[in-house]
Design a protein around this motif. Structure first.
Motif, mmCIF file in Angstrom:
data_model
loop_
_atom_site.group_PDB
_atom_site.id
_atom_site.type_symbol
_atom_site.label_atom_id
_atom_site.label_comp_id
_atom_site.label_asym_id
_atom_site.label_seq_id
_atom_site.Cartn_x
_atom_site.Cartn_y
_atom_site.Cartn_z
ATOM 1 N N ARG A 48 -35.797 76.169 77.278
ATOM 2 C CA ARG A 48 -35.436 76.759 78.569
ATOM 3 C C ARG A 48 -36.516 76.479 79.619
ATOM 4 O O ARG A 48 -36.197 76.222 80.785
ATOM 5 C CB ARG A 48 -35.233 78.270 78.410
ATOM 6 N N ALA A 49 -37.778 76.534 79.209
ATOM 7 C CA ALA A 49 -38.864 76.221 80.146
ATOM 8 C C ALA A 49 -38.747 74.781 80.637
ATOM 9 O O ALA A 49 -38.904 74.500 81.837
ATOM 10 C CB ALA A 49 -40.218 76.445 79.474
ATOM 11 N N ARG A 50 -38.450 73.873 79.715
ATOM 12 C CA ARG A 50 -38.276 72.465 80.102
ATOM 13 C C ARG A 50 -37.115 72.308 81.084
ATOM 14 O O ARG A 50 -37.197 71.555 82.059
ATOM 15 C CB ARG A 50 -38.029 71.603 78.865
ATOM 16 N N GLN A 51 -36.025 73.008 80.813
ATOM 17 C CA GLN A 51 -34.852 72.913 81.675
ATOM 18 C C GLN A 51 -35.159 73.429 83.078
ATOM 19 O O GLN A 51 -34.689 72.861 84.081
ATOM 20 C CB GLN A 51 -33.688 73.693 81.063
ATOM 21 N N LYS A 52 -35.948 74.487 83.158
ATOM 22 C CA LYS A 52 -36.310 75.035 84.472
ATOM 23 C C LYS A 52 -37.170 74.051 85.251
ATOM 24 O O LYS A 52 -37.012 73.910 86.475
ATOM 25 C CB LYS A 52 -37.028 76.377 84.299
ATOM 26 N N TYR A 53 -38.074 73.374 84.566
ATOM 27 C CA TYR A 53 -38.884 72.354 85.242
ATOM 28 C C TYR A 53 -38.025 71.167 85.655
ATOM 29 O O TYR A 53 -38.245 70.570 86.712
ATOM 30 C CB TYR A 53 -40.047 71.914 84.354
ATOM 31 N N GLU A 54 -37.055 70.823 84.829
ATOM 32 C CA GLU A 54 -36.138 69.729 85.161
ATOM 33 C C GLU A 54 -35.380 70.046 86.447
ATOM 34 O O GLU A 54 -35.258 69.202 87.341
ATOM 35 C CB GLU A 54 -35.162 69.512 84.006
ATOM 36 N N LYS A 55 -34.892 71.281 86.548
ATOM 37 C CA LYS A 55 -34.151 71.688 87.738
ATOM 38 C C LYS A 55 -35.042 71.705 88.978
ATOM 39 O O LYS A 55 -34.566 71.504 90.094
ATOM 40 C CB LYS A 55 -33.531 73.071 87.524
ATOM 41 N N ARG A 110 -39.530 79.979 87.675
ATOM 42 C CA ARG A 110 -39.885 81.323 87.217
ATOM 43 C C ARG A 110 -39.583 81.414 85.721
ATOM 44 O O ARG A 110 -38.437 81.336 85.302
ATOM 45 C CB ARG A 110 -39.082 82.370 87.987
ATOM 46 N N LEU A 111 -40.656 81.564 84.921
ATOM 47 C CA LEU A 111 -40.492 81.678 83.479
ATOM 48 C C LEU A 111 -40.550 83.148 83.075
ATOM 49 O O LEU A 111 -41.303 83.939 83.651
ATOM 50 C CB LEU A 111 -41.600 80.916 82.747
ATOM 51 N N SER A 112 -39.764 83.481 82.067
ATOM 52 C CA SER A 112 -39.820 84.835 81.531
ATOM 53 C C SER A 112 -41.127 85.021 80.760
ATOM 54 O O SER A 112 -41.800 84.045 80.413
ATOM 55 C CB SER A 112 -38.636 85.096 80.601
ATOM 56 N N GLU A 113 -41.469 86.272 80.480
ATOM 57 C CA GLU A 113 -42.700 86.545 79.722
ATOM 58 C C GLU A 113 -42.606 85.947 78.323
ATOM 59 O O GLU A 113 -43.589 85.438 77.796
ATOM 60 C CB GLU A 113 -42.940 88.053 79.641
ATOM 61 N N GLN A 114 -41.420 85.991 77.713
ATOM 62 C CA GLN A 114 -41.266 85.399 76.383
ATOM 63 C C GLN A 114 -41.451 83.888 76.421
ATOM 64 O O GLN A 114 -42.062 83.299 75.527
ATOM 65 C CB GLN A 114 -39.869 85.729 75.809
ATOM 66 N N GLU A 115 -40.929 83.249 77.463
ATOM 67 C CA GLU A 115 -41.081 81.790 77.603
ATOM 68 C C GLU A 115 -42.547 81.423 77.804
ATOM 69 O O GLU A 115 -43.053 80.481 77.187
ATOM 70 C CB GLU A 115 -40.235 81.292 78.775
#
Length: 204
Positions: A166-173, A128-133
């Protein structure tokens, strides 16, 4: 076929063809050849070889794959191997030229066949990405500069870098690593975070 494709490309004033051939070894061995883009057929001498994509990408070449084989799994594997874009031979001159010009400028171009493969891939868990991301990713995909993204979002380049990190980190997780810009683009398209029509802008 090589002559026909070369004539398509040279018909556009933005493109100069500096080398043609059917031997990847000769291309990688010639230090004098430094093309902005390598247009690569997956099937050379009657043999399908995805390793050529990885070999060229590992040397820093921007690779556009051009193929008559359009299975979704194959397209996804070429992108995972390091190709910047995939263009099907039946998509014609317009899509090929747009893809080459975009990749040379480090911009994405998603043709219909590649878009179909990306959208059809269910992938794993979707972060789940934020709107800013999401906004930062979209603007970054549309340009080659994080500074340009910062100006449009009216934030600092550091903040843009933070959104992308942060987007990359979320995909990593989520178990779907996206280390390069092209990998992150593929993930965003797979998850419908951006649409192909939002990306295909022919202006720098």
């Amino acid at each position: 076929m090589i002559e026909g494709v070369a004539s398509w490309l040279t018909g556009d004033s933005r493109i100069e063809v500096v080398h043609t051939g059917d031997d990847v070894d000769k291309l990688t061995a010639d230090d004098q050849l430094q093309p902005d883009v390598v247009l690569l057929d997956l099937s050379l001498h009657g043999r399908m070889d995805l390793e050529n994509v990885a070999r060229l990408a590992d040397t820093g070449q921007r690779v556009v794959v051009y193929s008559q084989f359009t299975g979704h799994g194959l397209i996804l594997r070429t992108l995972e191997s390091g190709a910047r874009e995939f263009v099907a031979k039946h998509e014609g001159r317009e899509h090929l030229v747009k893809a080459v010009v975009a990749v040379a400028a480090d911009r994405p171009y998603v043709g219909p066949v590649m878009a179909g493969a990306l959208i059809s891939d269910g992938g794993a868990d979707r972060p789940r990405l934020s709107e800013q991301e999401r906004t930062a990713l979209l603007l970054w995909f549309q340009s080659s500069s994080k500074a340009s993204v910062a100006r449009k979002m009216q934030v600092s380049p550091h903040t843009v870098d933070m959104y992308i990190r942060r987007a990359r980190q979320k995909y990593e997780k989520a178990g779907r690593s996206a280390y390069s810009k092209s990998e992150l683009l593929a993930r965003a398209l797979e998850d419908n975070l951006v649409a192909p029509e939002e990306l295909n802008n022919d202006t720098p």
